[in-house]
Design a protein around this motif. Structure first.
Motif, PDB file in Angstrom:
ATOM      1  N   ARG A 195       0.820  -1.441   0.367  1.00  0.00           N
ATOM      2  CA  ARG A 195      -0.312  -0.386  -0.424  1.00  0.00           C
ATOM      3  C   ARG A 195       0.964   1.359  -0.364  1.00  0.00           C
ATOM      4  N   LEU A 196       2.002   0.937   0.542  1.00  0.00           N
ATOM      5  CA  LEU A 196       3.102   2.475   0.760  1.00  0.00           C
ATOM      6  C   LEU A 196       3.201   2.661  -0.617  1.00  0.00           C
ATOM      7  N   ASP A 197       3.642   1.914  -1.443  1.00  0.00           N
ATOM      8  CA  ASP A 197       4.604   1.220  -2.900  1.00  0.00           C
ATOM      9  C   ASP A 197       3.418   2.252  -3.667  1.00  0.00           C
ATOM     10  N   GLY A 198       1.747   2.245  -3.084  1.00  0.00           N
ATOM     11  CA  GLY A 198       0.905   3.308  -3.999  1.00  0.00           C
ATOM     12  C   GLY A 198      -0.070   2.639  -4.578  1.00  0.00           C
ATOM     13  N   ALA A 199       0.076   1.191  -4.253  1.00  0.00           N
ATOM     14  CA  ALA A 199      -1.436   0.422  -4.488  1.00  0.00           C
ATOM     15  C   ALA A 199      -2.379   0.313  -4.070  1.00  0.00           C
ATOM     16  N   ASN A 200      -3.835   0.577  -5.183  1.00  0.00           N
ATOM     17  CA  ASN A 200      -4.874   0.951  -4.737  1.00  0.00           C
ATOM     18  C   ASN A 200      -5.278  -0.246  -4.059  1.00  0.00           C
ATOM     19  N   ASN A 201      -7.162  -0.089  -3.612  1.00  0.00           N
ATOM     20  CA  ASN A 201      -7.740  -1.405  -2.928  1.00  0.00           C
ATOM     21  C   ASN A 201      -8.088  -2.742  -4.157  1.00  0.00           C
ATOM     22  N   TRP A 202      -7.644  -2.000  -5.589  1.00  0.00           N
ATOM     23  CA  TRP A 202      -8.217  -3.536  -6.055  1.00  0.00           C
ATOM     24  C   TRP A 202      -7.126  -3.994  -6.683  1.00  0.00           C
ATOM     25  N   GLN A 203      -6.033  -3.426  -6.396  1.00  0.00           N
ATOM     26  CA  GLN A 203      -4.824  -4.573  -6.803  1.00  0.00           C
ATOM     27  C   GLN A 203      -3.845  -5.186  -5.185  1.00  0.00           C
ATOM     28  N   ILE A 204      -4.398  -3.852  -4.454  1.00  0.00           N
ATOM     29  CA  ILE A 204      -4.298  -5.172  -3.418  1.00  0.00           C
ATOM     30  C   ILE A 204      -5.116  -6.361  -2.787  1.00  0.00           C
ATOM     31  N   PHE A 205      -6.189  -6.206  -3.366  1.00  0.00           N
ATOM     32  CA  PHE A 205      -7.231  -7.159  -3.245  1.00  0.00           C
ATOM     33  C   PHE A 205      -6.828  -8.690  -4.647  1.00  0.00           C
ATOM     34  N   SER A 206      -6.703  -8.255  -5.450  1.00  0.00           N
ATOM     35  CA  SER A 206      -6.401  -8.907  -6.246  1.00  0.00           C
ATOM     36  C   SER A 206      -5.223  -9.489  -6.545  1.00  0.00           C
ATOM     37  N   ARG A 207      -4.485  -8.900  -6.763  1.00  0.00           N
ATOM     38  CA  ARG A 207      -2.585  -9.503  -6.690  1.00  0.00           C
ATOM     39  C   ARG A 207      -2.446 -10.133  -5.245  1.00  0.00           C
ATOM     40  N   ILE A 208      -2.905  -9.516  -3.964  1.00  0.00           N
ATOM     41  CA  ILE A 208      -2.099 -10.255  -2.692  1.00  0.00           C
ATOM     42  C   ILE A 208      -3.539 -10.897  -2.017  1.00  0.00           C
ATOM     43  N   VAL A 209      -4.897 -10.510  -1.651  1.00  0.00           N
ATOM     44  CA  VAL A 209      -4.916 -10.888  -0.653  1.00  0.00           C
ATOM     45  C   VAL A 209      -5.966 -12.130  -0.667  1.00  0.00           C
ATOM     46  N   LEU A 210      -6.176 -12.064  -2.648  1.00  0.00           N
ATOM     47  CA  LEU A 210      -7.353 -12.743  -2.962  1.00  0.00           C
ATOM     48  C   LEU A 210      -6.730 -14.408  -2.921  1.00  0.00           C
ATOM     49  N   PRO A 211      -5.168 -14.263  -3.822  1.00  0.00           N
ATOM     50  CA  PRO A 211      -4.591 -15.416  -3.907  1.00  0.00           C
ATOM     51  C   PRO A 211      -3.883 -16.407  -2.642  1.00  0.00           C
ATOM     52  N   ASN A 212      -4.104 -15.235  -1.405  1.00  0.00           N
ATOM     53  CA  ASN A 212      -3.450 -15.760  -0.300  1.00  0.00           C
ATOM     54  C   ASN A 212      -4.584 -16.432   0.472  1.00  0.00           C
ATOM     55  N   ILE A 213      -6.132 -15.775   0.316  1.00  0.00           N
ATOM     56  CA  ILE A 213      -7.625 -16.663   0.455  1.00  0.00           C
ATOM     57  C   ILE A 213      -8.268 -17.448   0.747  1.00  0.00           C
ATOM     58  N   TRP A 214      -7.447 -18.184  -1.334  1.00  0.00           N
ATOM     59  CA  TRP A 214      -8.606 -19.237  -1.661  1.00  0.00           C
ATOM     60  C   TRP A 214      -8.938 -20.239  -1.072  1.00  0.00           C
ATOM     61  N   GLU A 215      -7.495 -20.722  -0.252  1.00  0.00           N
ATOM     62  CA  GLU A 215      -7.487 -21.661   0.795  1.00  0.00           C
ATOM     63  C   GLU A 215      -8.901 -22.062   1.387  1.00  0.00           C
ATOM     64  N   LYS A 216      -8.627 -21.051   2.314  1.00  0.00           N
ATOM     65  CA  LYS A 216      -9.841 -20.604   3.179  1.00  0.00           C
ATOM     66  C   LYS A 216     -10.972 -20.882   2.587  1.00  0.00           C
ATOM     67  N   LEU A 217     -11.269 -20.198   1.066  1.00  0.00           N
ATOM     68  CA  LEU A 217     -12.802 -20.038   0.962  1.00  0.00           C
ATOM     69  C   LEU A 217     -13.098 -21.352  -0.006  1.00  0.00           C
ATOM     70  N   THR A 218     -12.174 -22.318  -0.234  1.00  0.00           N
ATOM     71  CA  THR A 218     -12.017 -23.754  -0.630  1.00  0.00           C
ATOM     72  C   THR A 218     -12.839 -24.541   0.899  1.00  0.00           C
ATOM     73  N   LEU A 219     -12.248 -24.107   1.882  1.00  0.00           N
ATOM     74  CA  LEU A 219     -12.380 -24.666   3.136  1.00  0.00           C
ATOM     75  C   LEU A 219     -13.939 -24.782   3.487  1.00  0.00           C
ATOM     76  N   MET A 220     -14.795 -23.384   3.038  1.00  0.00           N
ATOM     77  CA  MET A 220     -15.398 -22.852   3.546  1.00  0.00           C
ATOM     78  C   MET A 220     -16.343 -23.367   3.149  1.00  0.00           C
ATOM     79  N   ALA A 221     -16.461 -23.627   1.839  1.00  0.00           N
ATOM     80  CA  ALA A 221     -17.604 -24.195   1.002  1.00  0.00           C
ATOM     81  C   ALA A 221     -17.368 -25.672   0.774  1.00  0.00           C
ATOM     82  N   THR A 222     -16.356 -27.069   0.956  1.00  0.00           N
ATOM     83  CA  THR A 222     -16.741 -27.609   1.256  1.00  0.00           C
ATOM     84  C   THR A 222     -17.600 -28.152   2.575  1.00  0.00           C
ATOM     85  N   MET A 223     -17.407 -27.405   3.868  1.00  0.00           N
ATOM     86  CA  MET A 223     -18.746 -26.989   5.150  1.00  0.00           C
ATOM     87  C   MET A 223     -19.794 -26.868   4.985  1.00  0.00           C
ATOM     88  N   ALA A 224     -19.909 -26.025   4.485  1.00  0.00           N
ATOM     89  CA  ALA A 224     -20.322 -25.065   3.946  1.00  0.00           C
ATOM     90  C   ALA A 224     -22.153 -26.217   2.666  1.00  0.00           C
TER      91      ALA A 224
END
Length: 298
Positions: A195-224
């Motif tokens: 973020r200090l390097d100038g990234a906006n919220n979309w870049q942070i979400f698409s390039r960092i957050v989403l790739p790091n939470i896909w495992e949790k998304l898969t686990l939540m989907a299987t339990m649901a």
């Protein structure tokens, strides 16, 4: 060139997906659950091509026919017929489209909506985030089945309304889990540096957050998914979901309940399929959870 080939092979062997599959396949129960899950998924897709008889065809001459292993049964009807002369085996096969296939659709829909709303909740700040989180906490206090019954009571019984009801009932837990996962990622040092390097919220979400939470998304989907299967069967059993003559497993158990002493195979086999479907999802979910935990620990 050979050295570069060795390096690329080592990097491929250490890739997250490859390592996750290696840890998952090392668990025999998880592999068995995956095989069983694949069978149910194929049945949900191909069941119209596999049914030996029309699941809705009534035959007055074959009422309450015994299973084929009985002396009174016929080979053409492996599990016998119900009180209207319909083939139970064909109805169980086509029922996979409703009890299992619709459960997959509801989970995918709830996951997509939860990803959108959870991202808005996790990325937002201030009063808007606080109000949204309090509404979610209130919705999570209501069990998913009770919430689905309330929604079906408003929308009316039927398979389509059941699909929407369960999707909306599963939505709060997806939004809550995704919101917490995103909030956890936003507090990491690498996100702050990005973020200090100038990234906006979309870049942070698409390039960092989403790739790091896909495992949790898969686990939540299987339990649901296991919850969705049980909720669809429960609503069908209560007469709020699939309506007669739809061959949904819960509705089939309700229709055959009065004849359980005369023809127990209708209730027993439908209940067994619900149990096996939930068991397969839980085994896959537990295997994924253990594999993710082992990969993170290493």
């Amino acid at each position: 060139m050979a050295q570069f080939g060795v390096i690329s092979a080592e990097l491929l062997a250490r890739s997250p997906a490859r390592q996750l599959w290696r840890d998952f396949s090392a668990q025999h129960s998880a592999v068995a659950g995956l095989v069983l899950f694949s069978v149910f998924f194929l049945l949900a897709v191909l069941s119209p091509l596999l049914t030996p008889h029309d699941p809705y065809l009534q035959n007055d001459t074959l009422l309450l026919l015994a299973p084929s292993w009985s002396e009174l049964g016929q080979v053409q009807y492996p599990l016998g017929t119900d009180d209207l002369g319909r083939d139970i085996f064909s109805r169980l096969l086509i029922g996979a489209r409703y009890s299992f296939g619709i459960a997959v659709i509801t989970v995918v829909g709830a996951l997509l909506m939860g990803l959108l709303l959870g991202t808005l909740a996790g990325m937002s700040r201030g009063v808007k985030s606080s109000v949204f989180n309090h509404i979610l906490d209130l919705a999570l206090t209501i069990p998913s089945l009770l919430l689905a019954i309330i929604i079906v009571a408003i929308l009316g019984p039927g398979l389509l309304n059941t699909t929407w009801a369960i999707m909306l009932a599963l939505l709060p837990q997806f939004v809550h889990g995704i919101r917490n996962a995103i909030a956890e990622q936003l507090n990491q040092d690498y996100v702050i540096a990005y973020r200090l390097d100038g990234a906006n919220n979309w870049q942070i979400f698409s390039r960092i957050v989403l790739p790091n939470i896909w495992e949790k998304l898969t686990l939540m989907a299987t339990m649901a998914l296991s919850t969705a299967i049980l909720d669809i069967a429960a609503l069908g059993f209560l007469g709020l979901g699939a309506q007669t003559p739809t061959a949904e497993w819960g509705a089939m158990m309700a229709d055959s309940l009065d004849l359980i002493y005369l023809a127990p195979s209708g209730v027993a086999m439908a209940g067994l399929l619900v149990f096996l479907a939930v068991l397969s999802v839980n085994l896959v979910g537990d295997g994924l959870r253990n594999a993710v935990k082992k990969r993170r620990d290493s």
